[in-house]
Design an enzyme around this catalytic site. Sequence first.
Site, PDB file in Angstrom:
ATOM      1  N   LYS A  47       0.828  -1.207   0.000  1.00 22.18           N
ATOM      2  CA  LYS A  47       0.000   0.000   0.000  1.00 22.18           C
ATOM      3  C   LYS A  47       0.863   1.258   0.000  1.00 22.18           C
ATOM      4  O   LYS A  47       0.526   2.256  -0.651  1.00 22.18           O
ATOM      5  CB  LYS A  47      -0.934  -0.026   1.213  1.00 22.18           C
ATOM      6  CG  LYS A  47      -2.026  -1.079   1.090  1.00 22.18           C
ATOM      7  CD  LYS A  47      -2.724  -1.356   2.394  1.00 22.18           C
ATOM      8  CE  LYS A  47      -3.730  -2.491   2.246  1.00 22.18           C
ATOM      9  NZ  LYS A  47      -4.332  -2.922   3.516  1.00 22.18           N
ATOM     10  N   GLN A  70      -4.166  -1.504   9.850  1.00 17.21           N
ATOM     11  CA  GLN A  70      -4.038  -2.828   9.218  1.00 17.21           C
ATOM     12  C   GLN A  70      -4.548  -3.897  10.188  1.00 17.21           C
ATOM     13  O   GLN A  70      -4.165  -3.933  11.352  1.00 17.21           O
ATOM     14  CB  GLN A  70      -2.575  -3.102   8.863  1.00 17.21           C
ATOM     15  CG  GLN A  70      -2.342  -4.434   8.188  1.00 17.21           C
ATOM     16  CD  GLN A  70      -3.017  -4.537   6.834  1.00 17.21           C
ATOM     17  OE1 GLN A  70      -2.983  -3.611   6.046  1.00 17.21           O
ATOM     18  NE2 GLN A  70      -3.641  -5.678   6.572  1.00 17.21           N
ATOM     19  N   ASP A  77     -10.776   3.749   5.041  1.00 17.64           N
ATOM     20  CA  ASP A  77     -10.948   2.304   4.900  1.00 17.64           C
ATOM     21  C   ASP A  77     -12.391   1.888   5.179  1.00 17.64           C
ATOM     22  O   ASP A  77     -12.747   0.726   5.027  1.00 17.64           O
ATOM     23  CB  ASP A  77      -9.995   1.569   5.848  1.00 17.64           C
ATOM     24  CG  ASP A  77      -9.742   0.123   5.437  1.00 17.64           C
ATOM     25  OD1 ASP A  77      -9.927  -0.185   4.241  1.00 17.64           O
ATOM     26  OD2 ASP A  77      -9.356  -0.687   6.293  1.00 17.64           O
TER      27      ASP A  77
END
Length: 295
Positions: free
Chosen positions: A68, A112, A135
């Site tokens: 990413k 994450q 996200d």
Amino acid sequence: MDHDSGPAGGTSQALEALGEEGTALARRIVDETAKKAADLTERTGTAPCLATVLVGEDPASVTYVRMKQNRCRKAGITSRHVPLPADTTTEQLVGTLRDLSTDPGVHGILLQHPIGPHIDERAAFESIAPEKDVDGVTFASFATMSFGLPGFVSCTPGGIVRLLDEYGVDPAGRRAVVVGRSAILGKPAGMLLLARDATVTCCHSRTADLSAAVREADIVVAAVGRPRLIRGQDIKPGAVVIDAGYNAGNVGDVDFDSAVERASLITPVPGGVGPMTIATLLEQTVDAAARQLGM
């Protein structure tokens, strides 16, 4: 292509086209995002910034974060990585995420996951400011997504819907079965399909006779995290199959080799949904930056 008629014209061609279409769409989104990022940086003097937070050193998670970060650089997005030790407490993680939420130099935040069973994941997610939740993991994002209001979608479900649109698969009036009920994949996928007028059934590990439910589906979204759970014999001939699972050994939640014989369209693992997830994340980061910078 008329997907109601099944895999007319040859399944292998349709499958190859879908794989290429997903990769091509993700590339176009990233290219457009890079242009928007460059324009925003030129007009404001500030580059969009995504902060990635990683708890521990799980090899797969380290790889995902690094990937990413690389994609951010290619899209003109600044990446700020915040590594935390594996024994980080919920309180410590929440503090880190709140600090990032109030930092004007950070426009998007990615925690994450997974983050370990000793941490209250929901408390961590809710410490992310909604305007930086690129996200799509907070209560606020789920609510705006469910009601069709401005906000951020969960990246993988959002990418799935974009992929369906790109390939001309209209969910309206179709039976969609989502296998998996996680807060960041299964549930939001169901809500996004419902918003497109699909008739949605959400299945999970305790669903009685899962195979029977899947056999009724025109669209199957596999997002349960169990390798090859969905078998070819479970697929309705001509159905569209989206495999959002990723398991050890580069294996999805769908038994691809048997499902490919019955599906009109099916996404591969790896590839398929994965590139769309990252493209959506980058796009939402630049959108977040633009809003925060008043553009």
